[in-house]
Design an enzyme around this catalytic site. Structure first.
Site, PDB file in Angstrom:
ATOM      1  N   GLU A  99       4.618  -0.216   0.600  1.00 52.97           N
ATOM      2  CA  GLU A  99       4.579  -0.365  -0.867  1.00 52.97           C
ATOM      3  C   GLU A  99       4.578  -1.830  -1.309  1.00 52.97           C
ATOM      4  O   GLU A  99       4.627  -2.106  -2.510  1.00 52.97           O
ATOM      5  CB  GLU A  99       5.792   0.305  -1.550  1.00 52.97           C
ATOM      6  CG  GLU A  99       5.987   1.762  -1.284  1.00 52.97           C
ATOM      7  CD  GLU A  99       7.256   2.310  -1.968  1.00 52.97           C
ATOM      8  OE1 GLU A  99       7.928   1.571  -2.711  1.00 52.97           O
ATOM      9  OE2 GLU A  99       7.553   3.491  -1.756  1.00 52.97           O
ATOM     10  N   GLU A 135       0.810  -1.220   0.000  1.00 53.69           N
ATOM     11  CA  GLU A 135       0.000   0.000   0.000  1.00 53.69           C
ATOM     12  C   GLU A 135       0.841   1.268   0.000  1.00 53.69           C
ATOM     13  O   GLU A 135       2.033   1.235   0.315  1.00 53.69           O
ATOM     14  CB  GLU A 135      -0.921   0.028   1.217  1.00 53.69           C
ATOM     15  CG  GLU A 135      -0.291  -0.372   2.527  1.00 53.69           C
ATOM     16  CD  GLU A 135       0.969   0.317   2.924  1.00 53.69           C
ATOM     17  OE1 GLU A 135       0.972   1.570   2.925  1.00 53.69           O
ATOM     18  OE2 GLU A 135       1.950  -0.367   3.250  1.00 53.69           O
TER      19      GLU A 135
END
Lengths: 360, 360
Positions: free
Chosen positions: A326, A181
């Protein structure tokens, strides 16, 4: 624990999920014991190979196909000054993903994982931008300190996006899914979720995120405390979907949906750090059989991550002091998972290689 | 600490070794801080990238080229019943390496490391076998319980083999070297070396190796104790080369030689588990500047490994409960090391990607 989210919706989310296949785990263990190595000497790699066999329910003859999904969204709570970076960094980093400059791009490229970037709620107009999966539910959540972060409809939409993308990945032949994310403010959401799911105090579930200074950290802890106080009545346990709705984020909801789809389609679901694990913990809260499909890619430096890992009884593959998100920790664990599968498939047995066994 | 091994030989082994370049470590750190990620958020990967820059002494623009060497040899001490497997397994496993069936073959293939198998002292006639690097010094060491495991000449020969192969690897463009071994009985040698180097008692430096049962384990501890008693006079510290000669193995000597050559040619030297780390500890004992070139690939389950890692102040990249040897833990760490280099080289900077920095 009745949720305000519709029962029919929940039924759909959990439909068809069954736990990993224990017979295949057993078969894999038996095969591992015939390979040319001292019994158990591949340690954790043996557990992973057996888990993957149990998840996939076969002998792993298929090719490994890896994908990574990065869900991006903004958070209303950033107006409380909880992050070291300004809110526009979410948008800027999405552009960085699309131009291949972020850490996750480098790792996905190096380790052969197809990378997908999903806008599920960034506060920016990406309409004309190619390469992005456009699924914006709303331009960021509401400020959880003042109201529920999402409406019932928004939670359902975001969960459905993640679920659908997970199902599409499975249909396209993906076998291992990394979930990550990007969202300035999302460690605050994950900390609040962690407190509710584990019962931890805010100060133990809250970390420095991207690096807030001591004063801002104290404020972040107060925000987490106040948000929980506002939404959680200690007298009644909240349904995980309501925890998500009050305190979560659109990317967290989407990741929870993808975790559920991963379990439904018997994919190996590799979690990244604190935020993706908070999504997985909600998914497990919704349906406990999901747990067996999860591999914790790494142990994040965020203190709340350890609480969630203990809560889920997950032991991370890597412990490298990372705290980037990420999906980086998930993709970095993929070579280890792929190694476990390759060893299981390709090593010679004692009898095929004519190697003597242990002396009786 | 005068060694019986000739001073001229030692001078040759350490000639030209200089520590890693601290200016390049600093430059690398500065660059890492400009990349699009919160400061320090790649954790250990940042340390590794900076270490590799310091080792190579440049900006890492070169292609990564990985090689793994497995040194095989037998041990006279196996006649004391110290191993769960019969001595002929060393020969059998060498044949397994050559027919690509062992764990190290699978991992080297998957992760793109060129694998070299070196007979430096296996008790078997491999004369006609292709694909093996033939450098047999002797058909196994002598029994350290009765006499020195090697003569001075044998130690020098075995060290020279490893050193020359390391130099050849560097000349061929290798940048990252994984060092592993195969030798039934060699955890006993490594335990004895560990006791002498760290001052630990035998029972703390001795593990179950390939899996001896409790009674055989007690015997193994006694053998280690007796070997140290025989060769080490507490009144005078032994030179590391004498520790090697009395208690080591031909593969341990060759690995120590390769570690020294790795440092000389500024290669990243990735250690595997207990045995290769014992070789590296001897190399560091010979010349301390070697330490900066070492990366501990993983934390083995062998208790002596932790003692050596602490002694060398090395923090392993992986901790997966492995205890196989062959270089498996070193090769498994290579994707992490390569990731660190790729991130350092390929990530966008805050300014190039137009991402805002942290709020002041």
């Amino acid at each position: 624990m009745e949720s305000k989210v519709s029962r029919a919706f929940i039924e759909k989310l959990i439909d068809g999920i069954a736990p990993p296949n224990e017979q295949w785990r057993q078969k894999a263990r038996q095969r591992l014991d015939t390979l040319t190595k001292p019994l158990g000497s591949l340690g954790r790699l043996e557990d992973i190979a057996a888990q993957v066999a149990a998840i996939r329910g076969h002998d792993l003859a298929e090719p490994v196909s890896k994908a990574a999904y990065v869900f991006a969204a903004d958070h209303g709570v950033t107006e409380e000054g909880v992050s070291a970076y300004p809110r526009e960094v979410t948008r800027q980093m999405v552009l960085n993903f699309l131009s291949e400059g972020a850490a996750i791009n480098v790792l996905a490229r190096l380790h052969g994982a197809a990378l997908h970037v999903v806008d599920v709620g960034v506060d920016a107009d990406f309409a004309s931008i190619p390469g992005l999966l456009h699924h914006k539910v709303r331009s960021g959540t509401r400020n959880m300190l003042r109201e529920a972060a999402m409406s019932e409809e928004e939670v359902e939409k975001a969960l459905t996006i993640g679920y659908q993308l997970g199902s599409e990945a499975a249909a396209a032949g993906c076998t291992i899914l990394a979930i990550g994310e990007m969202g300035i403010g999302n460690t605050t959401a994950a900390s609040a979720i962690t407190c509710v799911l584990t019962g931890a105090e805010a100060k133990f579930a809250t970390g420095r995120g991207t690096g807030v200074q001591p004063e801002a950290y104290a404020n972040k802890v107060r925000v987490v405390e106040a948000a929980i106080m506002k939404h959680c009545n200690a007298a009644a346990a909240l349904h995980p979907l309501d925890v998500l709705r009050f305190l979560g984020g659109l990317e967290i909801a989407a990741m929870a949906g993808m975790v559920l789809a991963g379990a439904r389609h018997r994919l190996v679901v590799v979690l990244d750090g604190f935020i993706s694990t908070s999504a997985a913990a909600l998914a497990v809260g919704i349906f406990p059989d999901v747990r067996g499909f999860l591999i914790a890619g790494h142990r994040s430096e965020e203190p709340g991550h350890k609480l969630l890992l203990d809560h889920l009884q997950l032991n991370p593959v890597l412990s490298l002091g990372m705290r980037l998100g990420e999906g980086t920790g998930a993709v970095l664990a993929m070579p280890v998972i792929e190694s476990a599968i390759a060893l299981y498939r390709q090593m010679a047995t004692f009898s095929s290689a004519r190697v003597s066994g242990a002396t009786p």
